[in-house]
Design a protein around this motif. Structure first.
Motif, short mmCIF file in Angstrom:
data_model
loop_
_atom_site.label_atom_id
_atom_site.label_comp_id
_atom_site.label_asym_id
_atom_site.label_seq_id
_atom_site.Cartn_x
_atom_site.Cartn_y
_atom_site.Cartn_z
N ASN A 58 -3.35 8.78 8.08
CA ASN A 58 -2.89 7.42 8.31
C ASN A 58 -1.57 7.51 9.05
OD1 ASN A 58 -2.33 4.74 8.26
ND2 ASN A 58 -2.40 4.54 6.02
N GLU A 59 -1.53 7.06 10.28
CA GLU A 59 -0.33 7.20 11.11
C GLU A 59 0.70 6.13 10.85
OE1 GLU A 59 -1.58 7.27 15.13
OE2 GLU A 59 -2.92 8.96 14.84
N TYR A 60 0.30 5.01 10.32
CA TYR A 60 1.21 3.88 10.24
C TYR A 60 1.74 3.61 8.83
CZ TYR A 60 -0.87 3.09 14.76
OH TYR A 60 -1.30 3.23 16.04
N GLY A 61 1.18 4.07 7.80
CA GLY A 61 1.57 3.71 6.43
C GLY A 61 2.33 4.81 5.72
N ILE A 62 2.80 4.46 4.54
CA ILE A 62 3.48 5.43 3.69
C ILE A 62 2.42 6.12 2.85
CG2 ILE A 62 5.13 5.66 1.80
CD1 ILE A 62 6.51 3.17 2.79
N ASN A 63 2.61 7.37 2.64
CA ASN A 63 1.66 8.12 1.83
C ASN A 63 1.72 7.63 0.37
OD1 ASN A 63 0.94 9.63 4.04
ND2 ASN A 63 2.40 11.27 3.56
N ILE A 64 0.63 7.75 -0.33
CA ILE A 64 0.56 7.30 -1.72
C ILE A 64 1.51 8.11 -2.59
CG2 ILE A 64 -0.96 7.17 -3.73
CD1 ILE A 64 -3.23 6.53 -1.83
N GLY A 65 1.71 9.36 -2.34
CA GLY A 65 2.63 10.20 -3.11
C GLY A 65 4.07 9.76 -3.00
N SER A 66 4.47 9.26 -1.83
CA SER A 66 5.85 8.80 -1.64
C SER A 66 6.13 7.56 -2.48
CB SER A 66 6.11 8.48 -0.17
OG SER A 66 5.88 9.61 0.63
N SER A 67 5.21 6.63 -2.52
CA SER A 67 5.43 5.41 -3.31
C SER A 67 5.48 5.74 -4.81
CB SER A 67 4.35 4.38 -3.02
OG SER A 67 3.08 4.87 -3.39
N THR A 68 4.70 6.71 -5.23
CA THR A 68 4.74 7.11 -6.64
C THR A 68 6.09 7.72 -6.98
OG1 THR A 68 2.36 7.55 -6.57
CG2 THR A 68 3.59 8.50 -8.40
N LEU A 69 6.63 8.53 -6.11
CA LEU A 69 7.96 9.12 -6.34
C LEU A 69 9.04 8.06 -6.39
CD1 LEU A 69 7.85 12.37 -4.17
CD2 LEU A 69 7.79 12.17 -6.67
#
Length: 146
Positions: free
Chosen positions: A7-18
């Motif tokens: 996904n080039e445009y969004g934040i990774n799911i792991g970053s939001s969890t952190l």
């Protein structure tokens, strides 16, 4: 054409969890600090309340003693059972007594007698704790024993 799996445009799911874990950790730390501060304030308020209550109880007792001394003087009775001392300085009669507030403080009262009238000269809280400043520390003097 190339197909991309990322996904080039969004934040990774792991970053939001952190970020969520960090925010939760911050909230927990701040809530613990607020709780500790409130507990310390409560303890301080109780200590001040107890000290104030003890002072006013001693103040009441000192006022009762003063009234008893006045009554005994006007009736011509002895005041030695109420007063710690009675002294005559330059023709003026002084009467003194003290009332214990707690284990470290006392209320000291000194009255000046003029006939049957009493004038308050001193009504003060005094620290009664005994300090021993002559404590000797065992410090090595630079010599070795045998």
């Amino acid at each position: 054409m190339k197909k991309s799996n990322s996904n080039e445009y969004g934040i990774n799911i792991g970053s939001s969890t952190l970020i969520m874990i960090f925010a939760l950790l911050c909230l927990v730390v701040f809530s613990l600090l607020a709780y500790k501060t409130a507990l310390n304030e409560k303890n301080l308020a109780l200590k001040v309340s107890n000290e104030t209550k003890a002072y006013y109880e001693a103040d009441y007792k000192a006022t009762e003693i003063k009234n008893k001394i006045e009554n005994n003087i006007s009736n011509g009775k002895s005041i030695s059972s109420f007063a710690d001392y009675e002294k005559n300085i330059n023709g003026s009669n002084y009467i003194g007594y003290s009332v214990k507030i707690d284990e470290n403080k006392k209320l000291v009262v000194e009255l000046k007698r003029s006939g049957n009238d009493l004038k308050i000269i001193k009504w003060a809280e005094v620290n009664d704790a005994s300090e021993d400043y002559n404590n000797k520390l065992d410090v090595w003097g630079g010599e070795l024993g045998d």
